[in-house]
Write a protein that holds these residues in place. Structure first.
Motif, mmCIF file in Angstrom:
data_model
loop_
_atom_site.group_PDB
_atom_site.id
_atom_site.type_symbol
_atom_site.label_atom_id
_atom_site.label_comp_id
_atom_site.label_asym_id
_atom_site.label_seq_id
_atom_site.Cartn_x
_atom_site.Cartn_y
_atom_site.Cartn_z
ATOM 1 N N ASN A 188 -15.557 -15.383 -29.182
ATOM 2 C CA ASN A 188 -15.887 -16.356 -30.228
ATOM 3 C C ASN A 188 -14.696 -17.243 -30.548
ATOM 4 O OD1 ASN A 188 -18.473 -15.414 -30.323
ATOM 5 N ND2 ASN A 188 -18.302 -14.452 -32.320
ATOM 6 N N ALA A 189 -13.513 -16.675 -30.562
ATOM 7 C CA ALA A 189 -12.307 -17.483 -30.801
ATOM 8 C C ALA A 189 -12.134 -18.520 -29.695
ATOM 9 C CB ALA A 189 -11.078 -16.583 -30.897
ATOM 10 N N TRP A 190 -12.371 -18.128 -28.444
ATOM 11 C CA TRP A 190 -12.252 -19.053 -27.319
ATOM 12 C C TRP A 190 -13.291 -20.172 -27.419
ATOM 13 C CZ3 TRP A 190 -15.772 -20.005 -23.271
ATOM 14 C CH2 TRP A 190 -15.266 -20.794 -22.242
ATOM 15 N N VAL A 191 -14.539 -19.819 -27.772
ATOM 16 C CA VAL A 191 -15.593 -20.826 -27.911
ATOM 17 C C VAL A 191 -15.211 -21.837 -28.993
ATOM 18 C CG1 VAL A 191 -18.000 -21.203 -28.624
ATOM 19 C CG2 VAL A 191 -17.442 -19.376 -27.026
ATOM 20 N N MET A 192 -14.699 -21.345 -30.110
ATOM 21 C CA MET A 192 -14.287 -22.256 -31.188
ATOM 22 C C MET A 192 -13.153 -23.165 -30.754
ATOM 23 S SD MET A 192 -14.493 -20.391 -34.814
ATOM 24 C CE MET A 192 -16.060 -20.051 -35.538
ATOM 25 N N LEU A 193 -12.168 -22.616 -30.092
ATOM 26 C CA LEU A 193 -11.048 -23.432 -29.627
ATOM 27 C C LEU A 193 -11.515 -24.505 -28.649
ATOM 28 C CD1 LEU A 193 -8.209 -20.798 -29.202
ATOM 29 C CD2 LEU A 193 -8.322 -22.667 -30.868
ATOM 30 N N LYS A 194 -12.415 -24.147 -27.738
ATOM 31 C CA LYS A 194 -12.945 -25.133 -26.796
ATOM 32 C C LYS A 194 -13.697 -26.234 -27.537
ATOM 33 C CE LYS A 194 -12.403 -25.076 -23.055
ATOM 34 N NZ LYS A 194 -11.244 -25.710 -22.407
ATOM 35 N N ARG A 198 -22.611 -22.361 -31.809
ATOM 36 C CA ARG A 198 -22.322 -21.463 -30.726
ATOM 37 C C ARG A 198 -21.801 -20.129 -31.232
ATOM 38 N NH1 ARG A 198 -24.623 -25.426 -30.191
ATOM 39 N NH2 ARG A 198 -24.122 -27.172 -28.914
ATOM 40 N N CYS A 199 -21.028 -20.201 -32.320
ATOM 41 C CA CYS A 199 -20.534 -18.976 -32.954
ATOM 42 C C CYS A 199 -20.154 -19.330 -34.387
ATOM 43 C CB CYS A 199 -19.354 -18.388 -32.193
ATOM 44 S SG CYS A 199 -17.934 -19.461 -32.058
ATOM 45 N N LEU A 200 -19.910 -18.306 -35.173
ATOM 46 C CA LEU A 200 -19.614 -18.504 -36.584
ATOM 47 C C LEU A 200 -18.270 -17.879 -36.901
ATOM 48 C CD1 LEU A 200 -20.743 -19.463 -39.342
ATOM 49 C CD2 LEU A 200 -21.717 -17.200 -39.616
ATOM 50 N N GLY A 201 -17.479 -18.595 -37.637
ATOM 51 C CA GLY A 201 -16.191 -18.082 -38.081
ATOM 52 C C GLY A 201 -15.773 -18.854 -39.315
ATOM 53 N N GLY A 202 -14.735 -18.425 -39.937
ATOM 54 C CA GLY A 202 -14.288 -19.134 -41.121
ATOM 55 C C GLY A 202 -13.093 -18.468 -41.728
ATOM 56 N N GLY A 225 -25.764 -30.470 -38.940
ATOM 57 C CA GLY A 225 -24.442 -30.523 -38.342
ATOM 58 C C GLY A 225 -24.444 -29.920 -36.956
ATOM 59 N N ASP A 226 -24.800 -30.695 -35.975
ATOM 60 C CA ASP A 226 -24.860 -30.230 -34.595
ATOM 61 C C ASP A 226 -24.634 -31.451 -33.720
ATOM 62 O OD1 ASP A 226 -25.690 -29.133 -32.046
ATOM 63 O OD2 ASP A 226 -26.854 -27.645 -33.126
ATOM 64 N N ALA A 227 -24.520 -31.246 -32.427
ATOM 65 C CA ALA A 227 -24.419 -32.355 -31.489
ATOM 66 C C ALA A 227 -25.774 -33.038 -31.329
ATOM 67 C CB ALA A 227 -23.899 -31.871 -30.141
#
Length: 178
Positions: free
Chosen positions: A33-39, A1-5, A124-126
């Motif tokens: 993106n931060a919200w999507v990751m937290l969810k 959904r988004c990329l972070g690291g 690595g996905d659902a």
């Protein structure tokens, strides 16, 4: 959904090579993106637990097939590093690697017959995804180097998702028996 690291390294590495880049590009995720990751993180343990259960069932089924020369699954008690895995992990993996007899052509025929499991170059996905390493992740290595790493032309890597294990097994069965 988004990329972070995140970037981990010595203070010297960060100051010499990373700090200027971060100053020029901005080291923060967007709020969305931060919200999507937290969810996503809220349900990560549940998803991984289910994917690992599915992977265990699929790996057992694959290992029972006599037409597959090799099946590797971290979670298999017969794995050569089972003792280390037990010390370092709290459960099995969601990844399975197996060799389709007949090399690249046979592996491609198998992959092209899959209906539920999707071919991808990322894992690595659902959703369950499968990759042919010899022509994707390891394509730049010579056949000899790939062979020394255990990456034969018939090897496929399967990342198990949240679909029902019986549905995944049915898809693999029809594709292998095709």
């Amino acid at each position: 959904r988004c990329l972070g690291g995140l970037i981990l390294g010595s203070k010297a590495l960060i100051e010499a090579d990373i700090q200027t880049y971060l100053r020029q590009t901005g080291p923060a995720l967007s709020p969305f993106n931060a919200w999507v990751m937290l969810k996503s993180l809220e349900t990560l343990p549940l998803r991984i637990r289910q994917q690992a259960q599915n992977a265990t069932a699929v790996a057992r089924w694959l290992k029972d097939r006599k037409d597959l020369p090799h099946v590797a699954f971290i979670g298999d008690p017969d794995h050569p590093q089972a003792e280390i895995i037990a010390r370092q992990m709290s459960g099995p993996s969601t990844l399975i690697a197996f060799e389709v007899a007949g090399g690249k052509d046979a592996a491609y025929r198998f992959l092209n017959r899959l209906k539920l499991i999707r071919i991808s170059n990322n894992l690595g996905d659902a959703k369950s995804l499968i990759v042919h390493p010899a022509t994707t992740t390891h394509q730049r290595f010579t056949p000899e180097v790939r062979a020394s790493m255990g990456v034969g032309d018939g090897l496929v890597r399967l990342s198990i998702g949240l679909e029902h294990a019986d549905d995944l097994i049915a898809d693999l069965r029809q594709a292998l028996d095709g």
